[in-house]
Design an enzyme around this catalytic site. Sequence first.
Site, PDB file in Angstrom:
ATOM      1  N   GLY A 245       0.771  -1.243   0.000  1.00  0.00           N
ATOM      2  CA  GLY A 245       0.000   0.000   0.000  1.00  0.00           C
ATOM      3  C   GLY A 245       0.794   1.281   0.000  1.00  0.00           C
ATOM      4  O   GLY A 245       0.207   2.357  -0.171  1.00  0.00           O
TER       5      GLY A 245
ATOM      6  N   GLU B 275       4.395  -5.965   2.031  1.00  0.00           N
ATOM      7  CA  GLU B 275       4.149  -6.474   0.670  1.00  0.00           C
ATOM      8  C   GLU B 275       4.017  -5.340  -0.343  1.00  0.00           C
ATOM      9  O   GLU B 275       2.961  -5.156  -0.941  1.00  0.00           O
ATOM     10  CB  GLU B 275       2.834  -7.249   0.651  1.00  0.00           C
ATOM     11  CG  GLU B 275       2.859  -8.563   1.356  1.00  0.00           C
ATOM     12  CD  GLU B 275       1.482  -9.201   1.416  1.00  0.00           C
ATOM     13  OE1 GLU B 275       1.401 -10.335   1.872  1.00  0.00           O
ATOM     14  OE2 GLU B 275       0.492  -8.555   1.025  1.00  0.00           O
TER      15      GLU B 275
ATOM     16  N   ARG C 244       3.639  -1.340  -5.787  1.00  0.00           N
ATOM     17  CA  ARG C 244       3.823  -0.038  -6.419  1.00  0.00           C
ATOM     18  C   ARG C 244       5.151   0.633  -6.035  1.00  0.00           C
ATOM     19  O   ARG C 244       5.866   1.146  -6.894  1.00  0.00           O
ATOM     20  CB  ARG C 244       2.658   0.881  -5.994  1.00  0.00           C
ATOM     21  CG  ARG C 244       2.563   2.181  -6.745  1.00  0.00           C
ATOM     22  CD  ARG C 244       1.489   3.081  -6.114  1.00  0.00           C
ATOM     23  NE  ARG C 244       0.244   2.390  -5.863  1.00  0.00           N
ATOM     24  CZ  ARG C 244      -0.760   2.289  -6.718  1.00  0.00           C
ATOM     25  NH1 ARG C 244      -0.684   2.882  -7.886  1.00  0.00           N
ATOM     26  NH2 ARG C 244      -1.853   1.622  -6.390  1.00  0.00           N
TER      27      ARG C 244
ATOM     28  N   ARG D 273      -4.879   2.756 -16.003  1.00  0.00           N
ATOM     29  CA  ARG D 273      -5.070   3.476 -14.734  1.00  0.00           C
ATOM     30  C   ARG D 273      -5.814   4.817 -14.895  1.00  0.00           C
ATOM     31  O   ARG D 273      -6.734   5.095 -14.112  1.00  0.00           O
ATOM     32  CB  ARG D 273      -3.735   3.668 -14.006  1.00  0.00           C
ATOM     33  CG  ARG D 273      -3.007   2.353 -13.690  1.00  0.00           C
ATOM     34  CD  ARG D 273      -1.844   2.522 -12.720  1.00  0.00           C
ATOM     35  NE  ARG D 273      -2.324   2.813 -11.386  1.00  0.00           N
ATOM     36  CZ  ARG D 273      -2.306   4.004 -10.834  1.00  0.00           C
ATOM     37  NH1 ARG D 273      -1.784   5.024 -11.482  1.00  0.00           N
ATOM     38  NH2 ARG D 273      -2.788   4.189  -9.637  1.00  0.00           N
TER      39      ARG D 273
ATOM     40  N   TYR E  19      -9.213   4.581 -12.854  1.00  0.00           N
ATOM     41  CA  TYR E  19      -9.253   5.242 -11.536  1.00  0.00           C
ATOM     42  C   TYR E  19      -9.174   6.760 -11.654  1.00  0.00           C
ATOM     43  O   TYR E  19      -9.070   7.445 -10.634  1.00  0.00           O
ATOM     44  CB  TYR E  19      -8.061   4.805 -10.677  1.00  0.00           C
ATOM     45  CG  TYR E  19      -7.791   3.319 -10.633  1.00  0.00           C
ATOM     46  CD1 TYR E  19      -8.671   2.443  -9.992  1.00  0.00           C
ATOM     47  CD2 TYR E  19      -6.640   2.794 -11.209  1.00  0.00           C
ATOM     48  CE1 TYR E  19      -8.403   1.086  -9.944  1.00  0.00           C
ATOM     49  CE2 TYR E  19      -6.374   1.437 -11.156  1.00  0.00           C
ATOM     50  CZ  TYR E  19      -7.263   0.583 -10.532  1.00  0.00           C
ATOM     51  OH  TYR E  19      -6.984  -0.762 -10.486  1.00  0.00           O
TER      52      TYR E  19
ATOM     53  N   CYS F  43     -11.713   2.909 -29.294  1.00  0.00           N
ATOM     54  CA  CYS F  43     -12.940   3.577 -29.721  1.00  0.00           C
ATOM     55  C   CYS F  43     -13.900   3.817 -28.564  1.00  0.00           C
ATOM     56  O   CYS F  43     -15.026   3.296 -28.548  1.00  0.00           O
ATOM     57  CB  CYS F  43     -13.588   2.763 -30.831  1.00  0.00           C
ATOM     58  SG  CYS F  43     -12.519   2.787 -32.265  1.00  0.00           S
ATOM     59  N   GLU F  44     -13.439   4.533 -27.579  1.00  0.00           N
ATOM     60  CA  GLU F  44     -14.292   4.984 -26.482  1.00  0.00           C
ATOM     61  C   GLU F  44     -13.801   6.367 -26.084  1.00  0.00           C
ATOM     62  O   GLU F  44     -12.587   6.616 -26.051  1.00  0.00           O
ATOM     63  CB  GLU F  44     -14.165   4.053 -25.253  1.00  0.00           C
ATOM     64  CG  GLU F  44     -14.673   2.660 -25.508  1.00  0.00           C
ATOM     65  CD  GLU F  44     -14.888   1.856 -24.217  1.00  0.00           C
ATOM     66  OE1 GLU F  44     -15.161   2.464 -23.166  1.00  0.00           O
ATOM     67  OE2 GLU F  44     -14.783   0.627 -24.288  1.00  0.00           O
TER      68      GLU F  44
ATOM     69  N   TYR G 118       1.222  -1.751 -12.192  1.00  0.00           N
ATOM     70  CA  TYR G 118      -0.143  -1.903 -12.728  1.00  0.00           C
ATOM     71  C   TYR G 118      -0.267  -1.262 -14.122  1.00  0.00           C
ATOM     72  O   TYR G 118      -1.325  -0.767 -14.483  1.00  0.00           O
ATOM     73  CB  TYR G 118      -1.183  -1.342 -11.737  1.00  0.00           C
ATOM     74  CG  TYR G 118      -0.978  -1.881 -10.341  1.00  0.00           C
ATOM     75  CD1 TYR G 118      -1.316  -3.195 -10.046  1.00  0.00           C
ATOM     76  CD2 TYR G 118      -0.415  -1.106  -9.338  1.00  0.00           C
ATOM     77  CE1 TYR G 118      -1.094  -3.719  -8.773  1.00  0.00           C
ATOM     78  CE2 TYR G 118      -0.197  -1.615  -8.064  1.00  0.00           C
ATOM     79  CZ  TYR G 118      -0.531  -2.925  -7.784  1.00  0.00           C
ATOM     80  OH  TYR G 118      -0.314  -3.436  -6.544  1.00  0.00           O
TER      81      TYR G 118
END
Length: 429
Positions: free
Chosen positions: A240, A282, A285, A321, A325, A352-353, A381
Amino acid sequence: MYTLKEPLEGRGNQLFIDGVSAKSLAEKFDTPLYVISETGIRRNFQRLQNALKQHYEKVKIFYAAKANSNLAVLKILESEGANIDTVSPGEVLLALTSGFTPDRIIFTGTSVRNDELKFLSDSNVIVNIDSLSQLNRLLKIAVPKILSVRVNPEVGAGHHSHVITAGKHTKFGLWEKDALTAYKVAKQAGVKKFGIHMHIGSGILDVKPFVSALGRFLEIARKIHEQTGVDFEFVDVGGGIGVPYKPEDKEIDLQEYAEKVLSLFKDKTNQYGLGEPYFCVEPGRFIVADASVLLTTVNTVKITPYRKFIGVDAGFNTLVRPAMYGSYHHIIVANKADARVEEKYDVVGPICESGDLLAKDRPLPKIDEGDLLAILNAGAYGFAMSSQYNARPRAAEVLVKKGKHKLVREREQLDDLMSSQQISAEWEQ
Ligand code: LLP
């Protein structure tokens, strides 16, 4: 102006990554291209390890493979003496392939199938259970030598609601009462060695949530110890630790993190009679994010009455990402590294979005078609969450180290889009 940090460096107008020019890599390997710095990964790992070990000797870092599971990345961390956190049989296999022995691998899956439990049991990795159901099903297969339970410390945090993994509404971990039952059941079944685990969320730049979750977590550990007689070989506080993405973001103060978390840990393990377990973290990132950039080429500059678009060859299929997010990734023009900011652009991909946006209203130097953009902090990620959406082959990955480079994942080809499919013209009778 944005200050480039190691392993990035501007030489005149050119961006260099761990001593290798971005332009030369794009010319050789094409774009979109993930460039991973070995020096950056080693530096991050060592910084964290040194900070923690100043306060406590028995520290183990389990790198969270989900952030970036390229075998080259795993091998670098293996050679640093890291342990590894995995979430699927696939990640376990990648870890074993890159040289981690089973005792250095922990599995923290959720919604785990029976055949996966059998695979874990056969592989002899440390299983961190996420439900009573999972424990009962595991014990039917075999009694593990060591077992850990993921508990919910009821305090969660994270950069986005999607990545908060503790607290009232989370699917993860066992609540105190169930955790107590889990240890009792496991002990009765003959398990001799235990660990305990939590993971509160991802992308946390503030030390406070780690400390408050740890306080509650250790209270739960105390009750388990007192009521079941279980001793803990290790206490795993999860990952984290965040990294700065925006120019104005402040780095987490590692010294403060290590000092506050470990002094609480030492006080409470002592006070609660928990002995001297290993302290495990752990991070995913923190280890890989800033060690990697995504290179992408500008193919279109399109000015409409309302917006200025830069069309590049990476989209949310390459780096999800921002779309998923709303995450910010800083962008440098790799061939105009010393140019002044002049315009605001929307940086968009080939998907195409309309949500295929890598950056919105982003101040950048004046952009020309053919420019090479470097999307920073793409190591965590990034590739790991990429897809073949819109039938686009996935990007290549190259490793760089002090002026040298090596291709560590080939670019997928159009054939790869079809290799596992069959055209079914007729139904068999
Ligand atoms: N341990 C466990 C049990 C985890 O679930 C995770 C991340 C980690 C460790 C590593 O967390 P880190 O140190 O990297 O924050 N895709 C999202 C992040 C999802 C994190 C999932 N679990 C993103 O791009 O922000």
